[in-house]
Design a protein around this motif. Structure first.
Motif, PDB file in Angstrom:
ATOM      1  N   LEU A   4       0.791  -0.990  -0.792  1.00 50.32           N
ATOM      2  CA  LEU A   4       0.086  -0.293  -0.155  1.00 50.32           C
ATOM      3  C   LEU A   4       0.789   0.959   0.193  1.00 50.32           C
ATOM      4  CD1 LEU A   4      -2.635  -0.974   2.644  1.00 50.32           C
ATOM      5  CD2 LEU A   4      -3.100  -1.045  -0.126  1.00 50.32           C
ATOM      6  N   HIS A   5       0.280   2.281  -0.508  1.00 50.26           N
ATOM      7  CA  HIS A   5       0.851   3.759  -1.038  1.00 50.26           C
ATOM      8  C   HIS A   5      -0.241   4.664  -0.498  1.00 50.26           C
ATOM      9  CE1 HIS A   5       3.168   0.612  -3.169  1.00 50.26           C
ATOM     10  NE2 HIS A   5       4.557   1.572  -2.507  1.00 50.26           N
ATOM     11  N   LEU A   6       0.663   5.537  -0.142  1.00 46.08           N
ATOM     12  CA  LEU A   6      -0.275   7.026   0.364  1.00 46.08           C
ATOM     13  C   LEU A   6       0.568   8.056  -0.654  1.00 46.08           C
ATOM     14  CD1 LEU A   6      -3.171   8.187   2.279  1.00 46.08           C
ATOM     15  CD2 LEU A   6      -0.368   8.444   4.001  1.00 46.08           C
ATOM     16  N   VAL A   7      -0.195   8.805  -0.783  1.00 48.11           N
ATOM     17  CA  VAL A   7      -0.307  10.033  -1.092  1.00 48.11           C
ATOM     18  C   VAL A   7      -1.165  11.144  -0.654  1.00 48.11           C
ATOM     19  CG1 VAL A   7       0.296  11.163  -3.690  1.00 48.11           C
ATOM     20  CG2 VAL A   7      -0.391   8.585  -3.778  1.00 48.11           C
ATOM     21  N   PHE A  32      -3.235   3.452  -2.302  1.00 47.19           N
ATOM     22  CA  PHE A  32      -2.711   2.332  -3.409  1.00 47.19           C
ATOM     23  C   PHE A  32      -2.425   1.745  -3.785  1.00 47.19           C
ATOM     24  CE2 PHE A  32      -3.922   7.231  -4.145  1.00 47.19           C
ATOM     25  CZ  PHE A  32      -3.966   7.520  -5.116  1.00 47.19           C
ATOM     26  N   PRO A  33      -2.642   0.443  -4.501  1.00 47.02           N
ATOM     27  CA  PRO A  33      -2.406  -1.147  -3.839  1.00 47.02           C
ATOM     28  C   PRO A  33      -0.652  -1.505  -4.464  1.00 47.02           C
ATOM     29  CG  PRO A  33      -3.695  -0.921  -5.631  1.00 47.02           C
ATOM     30  CD  PRO A  33      -3.685   0.812  -5.291  1.00 47.02           C
ATOM     31  N   ASP A  34      -0.625  -0.004  -5.449  1.00 47.90           N
ATOM     32  CA  ASP A  34       0.907  -0.195  -5.781  1.00 47.90           C
ATOM     33  C   ASP A  34       2.110   0.704  -6.026  1.00 47.90           C
ATOM     34  OD1 ASP A  34      -0.248   0.726  -8.388  1.00 47.90           O
ATOM     35  OD2 ASP A  34      -0.588  -1.471  -8.399  1.00 47.90           O
ATOM     36  N   TYR A  35       2.472   1.232  -6.175  1.00 48.50           N
ATOM     37  CA  TYR A  35       3.689   2.133  -6.835  1.00 48.50           C
ATOM     38  C   TYR A  35       3.188   2.757  -8.262  1.00 48.50           C
ATOM     39  CZ  TYR A  35       6.716   5.728  -6.537  1.00 48.50           C
ATOM     40  OH  TYR A  35       7.780   6.864  -7.089  1.00 48.50           O
ATOM     41  N   ALA A  36       2.827   2.123  -8.751  1.00 45.89           N
ATOM     42  CA  ALA A  36       2.619   2.737 -10.061  1.00 45.89           C
ATOM     43  C   ALA A  36       1.358   3.817 -10.153  1.00 45.89           C
ATOM     44  CB  ALA A  36       2.214   1.052 -11.514  1.00 45.89           C
ATOM     45  N   SER A  37       0.118   2.947  -9.547  1.00 43.65           N
ATOM     46  CA  SER A  37      -0.838   4.011  -9.125  1.00 43.65           C
ATOM     47  C   SER A  37      -1.063   4.804  -8.326  1.00 43.65           C
ATOM     48  CB  SER A  37      -2.287   2.694  -8.978  1.00 43.65           C
ATOM     49  OG  SER A  37      -1.531   2.484  -7.646  1.00 43.65           O
ATOM     50  N   ALA A  38       0.282   4.375  -7.118  1.00 40.80           N
ATOM     51  CA  ALA A  38       0.170   6.226  -6.646  1.00 40.80           C
ATOM     52  C   ALA A  38       0.804   7.232  -7.343  1.00 40.80           C
ATOM     53  CB  ALA A  38       0.929   5.730  -5.137  1.00 40.80           C
ATOM     54  N   VAL A  58       3.936  13.453  -1.864  1.00 45.00           N
ATOM     55  CA  VAL A  58       5.024  13.029  -1.788  1.00 45.00           C
ATOM     56  C   VAL A  58       3.800  11.639  -2.071  1.00 45.00           C
ATOM     57  CG1 VAL A  58       6.243  14.771   0.129  1.00 45.00           C
ATOM     58  CG2 VAL A  58       4.002  12.764   0.945  1.00 45.00           C
ATOM     59  N   VAL A  59       4.922  10.761  -2.020  1.00 47.70           N
ATOM     60  CA  VAL A  59       3.927   8.959  -2.119  1.00 47.70           C
ATOM     61  C   VAL A  59       4.940   8.463  -0.727  1.00 47.70           C
ATOM     62  CG1 VAL A  59       4.192   6.712  -3.105  1.00 47.70           C
ATOM     63  CG2 VAL A  59       4.062   9.251  -4.609  1.00 47.70           C
ATOM     64  N   VAL A  60       4.302   7.755   0.470  1.00 43.36           N
ATOM     65  CA  VAL A  60       4.228   7.772   1.554  1.00 43.36           C
ATOM     66  C   VAL A  60       4.237   6.028   1.092  1.00 43.36           C
ATOM     67  CG1 VAL A  60       4.376   7.001   4.025  1.00 43.36           C
ATOM     68  CG2 VAL A  60       4.025   9.506   2.585  1.00 43.36           C
ATOM     69  N   HIS A  61       5.176   4.452   1.892  1.00 42.87           N
ATOM     70  CA  HIS A  61       5.279   3.202   1.104  1.00 42.87           C
ATOM     71  C   HIS A  61       4.750   2.703   2.282  1.00 42.87           C
ATOM     72  CE1 HIS A  61       7.079   3.881  -2.034  1.00 42.87           C
ATOM     73  NE2 HIS A  61       8.398   4.383  -1.660  1.00 42.87           N
ATOM     74  N   LEU A  62       3.313   3.275   2.605  1.00 49.56           N
ATOM     75  CA  LEU A  62       2.857   2.005   4.120  1.00 49.56           C
ATOM     76  C   LEU A  62       2.947   1.148   4.682  1.00 49.56           C
ATOM     77  CD1 LEU A  62      -0.977   3.707   3.685  1.00 49.56           C
ATOM     78  CD2 LEU A  62       1.263   4.287   4.963  1.00 49.56           C
TER      79      LEU A  62
END
Length: 69
Positions: A4-7, A32-38, A58-62
């Protein structure tokens, strides 16, 4: 486990940092379920505010917070 990734983003006091001026007014774009969509969501928001140097997204790697090992 899904990665999961938070934007999110908001106004920063210094464009070279992630010191958000008003944490209570952050724009949470989504999880988001993956880095590409985030990254796609991050890029769209960053492009929309490209002329405002004090806005940062920012994109946070949850998944790293949930399982740090």
């Amino acid at each position: 486990m899904s990665k999961l990734h938070l934007v999110f983003g908001g106004r920063v006091s210094d464009p070279q940092t992630t010191d958000f001026s008003h944490p209570d007014a952050l724009d949470v774009v989504g999880i988001f379920p993956d880095y590409a969509s985030a990254e796609a969501a991050w890029r769209a928001k960053a492009q929309a505010t490209v002329d405002d140097a004090t806005m940062k997204y920012v994109v946070v790697h949850l998944h790293r917070l949930l399982q740090p090992d």
